[in-house]
Motif scaffolding. Sequence first.
Motif, PDB file in Angstrom:
ATOM      1  N   ALA A  14       0.830  -1.198   0.000  1.00 57.47           N
ATOM      2  CA  ALA A  14       0.000   0.000   0.000  1.00 57.47           C
ATOM      3  C   ALA A  14       0.869   1.255   0.000  1.00 57.47           C
ATOM      4  CB  ALA A  14      -0.931  -0.002   1.205  1.00 57.47           C
ATOM      5  N   GLY A  15       0.503   2.216  -0.848  1.00 62.86           N
ATOM      6  CA  GLY A  15       1.251   3.447  -0.977  1.00 62.86           C
ATOM      7  C   GLY A  15       2.259   3.446  -2.110  1.00 62.86           C
ATOM      8  N   ASP A  16       2.569   2.278  -2.647  1.00 62.21           N
ATOM      9  CA  ASP A  16       3.524   2.169  -3.746  1.00 62.21           C
ATOM     10  C   ASP A  16       2.891   2.562  -5.080  1.00 62.21           C
ATOM     11  OD1 ASP A  16       5.461   1.341  -2.009  1.00 62.21           O
ATOM     12  OD2 ASP A  16       5.421  -0.766  -2.611  1.00 62.21           O
ATOM     13  N   SER A  17       3.722   2.581  -6.128  1.00 66.01           N
ATOM     14  CA  SER A  17       3.278   2.936  -7.470  1.00 66.01           C
ATOM     15  C   SER A  17       3.621   1.849  -8.473  1.00 66.01           C
ATOM     16  CB  SER A  17       3.931   4.251  -7.914  1.00 66.01           C
ATOM     17  OG  SER A  17       3.553   5.333  -7.096  1.00 66.01           O
ATOM     18  N   LEU A  18       2.831   1.777  -9.530  1.00 63.30           N
ATOM     19  CA  LEU A  18       3.081   0.898 -10.662  1.00 63.30           C
ATOM     20  C   LEU A  18       2.677   1.619 -11.936  1.00 63.30           C
ATOM     21  CD1 LEU A  18       1.701  -2.627  -9.626  1.00 63.30           C
ATOM     22  CD2 LEU A  18       4.089  -2.068 -10.111  1.00 63.30           C
ATOM     23  N   THR A  78       1.183   2.578 -27.925  1.00 64.67           N
ATOM     24  CA  THR A  78       1.146   2.142 -26.538  1.00 64.67           C
ATOM     25  C   THR A  78       0.293   3.078 -25.687  1.00 64.67           C
ATOM     26  OG1 THR A  78       3.368   1.186 -26.743  1.00 64.67           O
ATOM     27  CG2 THR A  78       2.539   1.555 -24.521  1.00 64.67           C
ATOM     28  N   VAL A  79      -0.485   2.489 -24.772  1.00 64.93           N
ATOM     29  CA  VAL A  79      -1.237   3.243 -23.780  1.00 64.93           C
ATOM     30  C   VAL A  79      -0.722   2.853 -22.402  1.00 64.93           C
ATOM     31  CG1 VAL A  79      -3.106   1.538 -23.634  1.00 64.93           C
ATOM     32  CG2 VAL A  79      -3.536   3.927 -22.996  1.00 64.93           C
ATOM     33  N   TYR A  80      -0.729   3.808 -21.469  1.00 59.84           N
ATOM     34  CA  TYR A  80      -0.180   3.594 -20.143  1.00 59.84           C
ATOM     35  C   TYR A  80      -1.222   3.890 -19.067  1.00 59.84           C
ATOM     36  CZ  TYR A  80       4.119   4.176 -22.863  1.00 59.84           C
ATOM     37  OH  TYR A  80       5.108   4.073 -23.812  1.00 59.84           O
ATOM     38  N   LEU A  81      -1.034   3.269 -17.917  1.00 59.61           N
ATOM     39  CA  LEU A  81      -1.807   3.599 -16.724  1.00 59.61           C
ATOM     40  C   LEU A  81      -0.826   3.751 -15.566  1.00 59.61           C
ATOM     41  CD1 LEU A  81      -4.692   4.012 -15.569  1.00 59.61           C
ATOM     42  CD2 LEU A  81      -4.589   1.621 -14.822  1.00 59.61           C
ATOM     43  N   GLN A  82      -0.600   4.996 -15.156  1.00 58.33           N
ATOM     44  CA  GLN A  82       0.253   5.275 -14.010  1.00 58.33           C
ATOM     45  C   GLN A  82      -0.598   5.200 -12.751  1.00 58.33           C
ATOM     46  OE1 GLN A  82       3.689   5.926 -13.825  1.00 58.33           O
ATOM     47  NE2 GLN A  82       3.306   5.728 -11.621  1.00 58.33           N
ATOM     48  N   MET A  83      -0.239   4.323 -11.826  1.00 59.79           N
ATOM     49  CA  MET A  83      -1.003   4.103 -10.612  1.00 59.79           C
ATOM     50  C   MET A  83      -0.154   4.491  -9.414  1.00 59.79           C
ATOM     51  SD  MET A  83      -2.870   0.460 -11.495  1.00 59.79           S
ATOM     52  CE  MET A  83      -1.336  -0.462 -11.433  1.00 59.79           C
ATOM     53  N   GLU A  89      -7.621  -2.233  -1.973  1.00 62.15           N
ATOM     54  CA  GLU A  89      -8.838  -2.300  -2.766  1.00 62.15           C
ATOM     55  C   GLU A  89      -8.575  -2.233  -4.269  1.00 62.15           C
ATOM     56  OE1 GLU A  89      -9.491   1.047  -0.055  1.00 62.15           O
ATOM     57  OE2 GLU A  89      -8.131  -0.645   0.328  1.00 62.15           O
ATOM     58  N   ASP A  90      -7.368  -1.839  -4.672  1.00 62.83           N
ATOM     59  CA  ASP A  90      -7.006  -1.796  -6.083  1.00 62.83           C
ATOM     60  C   ASP A  90      -6.593  -3.157  -6.620  1.00 62.83           C
ATOM     61  OD1 ASP A  90      -7.371   1.038  -6.342  1.00 62.83           O
ATOM     62  OD2 ASP A  90      -5.414   1.338  -5.397  1.00 62.83           O
ATOM     63  N   THR A  91      -6.478  -4.155  -5.759  1.00 62.70           N
ATOM     64  CA  THR A  91      -6.084  -5.490  -6.181  1.00 62.70           C
ATOM     65  C   THR A  91      -7.098  -6.056  -7.169  1.00 62.70           C
ATOM     66  OG1 THR A  91      -4.893  -5.966  -4.134  1.00 62.70           O
ATOM     67  CG2 THR A  91      -5.656  -7.850  -5.416  1.00 62.70           C
ATOM     68  N   THR A 118      -3.391  -8.261 -16.716  1.00 62.00           N
ATOM     69  CA  THR A 118      -2.191  -8.357 -15.890  1.00 62.00           C
ATOM     70  C   THR A 118      -2.590  -8.184 -14.429  1.00 62.00           C
ATOM     71  OG1 THR A 118       0.065  -7.501 -15.559  1.00 62.00           O
ATOM     72  CG2 THR A 118      -1.630  -5.882 -16.123  1.00 62.00           C
ATOM     73  N   GLN A 119      -2.050  -9.023 -13.564  1.00 65.88           N
ATOM     74  CA  GLN A 119      -2.438  -9.042 -12.158  1.00 65.88           C
ATOM     75  C   GLN A 119      -1.726  -7.944 -11.378  1.00 65.88           C
ATOM     76  OE1 GLN A 119      -4.658 -11.259 -10.402  1.00 65.88           O
ATOM     77  NE2 GLN A 119      -4.344  -9.722  -8.779  1.00 65.88           N
ATOM     78  N   VAL A 120      -2.509  -7.193 -10.598  1.00 65.27           N
ATOM     79  CA  VAL A 120      -1.979  -6.209  -9.661  1.00 65.27           C
ATOM     80  C   VAL A 120      -2.441  -6.601  -8.268  1.00 65.27           C
ATOM     81  CG1 VAL A 120      -2.023  -3.807  -8.891  1.00 65.27           C
ATOM     82  CG2 VAL A 120      -1.904  -4.339 -11.337  1.00 65.27           C
ATOM     83  N   THR A 121      -1.494  -6.823  -7.362  1.00 66.66           N
ATOM     84  CA  THR A 121      -1.806  -7.201  -5.994  1.00 66.66           C
ATOM     85  C   THR A 121      -1.179  -6.191  -5.040  1.00 66.66           C
ATOM     86  OG1 THR A 121      -1.853  -9.553  -6.583  1.00 66.66           O
ATOM     87  CG2 THR A 121      -1.659  -9.006  -4.253  1.00 66.66           C
ATOM     88  N   VAL A 122      -2.007  -5.594  -4.181  1.00 71.67           N
ATOM     89  CA  VAL A 122      -1.553  -4.580  -3.235  1.00 71.67           C
ATOM     90  C   VAL A 122      -1.794  -5.085  -1.824  1.00 71.67           C
ATOM     91  CG1 VAL A 122      -1.690  -2.176  -2.523  1.00 71.67           C
ATOM     92  CG2 VAL A 122      -2.187  -2.802  -4.893  1.00 71.67           C
TER      93      VAL A 122
END
Length: 124
Positions: A14-18, A78-83, A89-91, A118-122
Amino acid sequence: QVQLVESGGGMVQAGDSLRLSCAASGRTFSNYAMGWFRQAPGKEREFVACISAIGSLTGQADSVKGRFTISRDNAKNTVYLQMNSLKPEDTAVYYCAAAGGGMCYTSPNEYNYWGQGTQVTVSS
């Protein structure tokens, strides 16, 4: 066939970026809008963000506004999503999608092509 390949997912705290990336092939990238959606286990697929064909319009879900940013580089197809400021809850599995037109659509029904996700786990 149009092919979309997502990358950049992983496990973070939690608090990190991807930053997620979606590379497109098979059609003229600059002619269609792109979107990001996500789906958690046992839940409905939900809208995250969209961007119009030339990038002049963007949209974000209220749950990610101020934290996630969508962008595109038409020269790189290419399209990007900066998180940023990720929460547990973003998992979810995050999907890239290409629309049939150039508008910034929020409904998954407007998108004709989808990546495999693509899997994102927080973690907390």
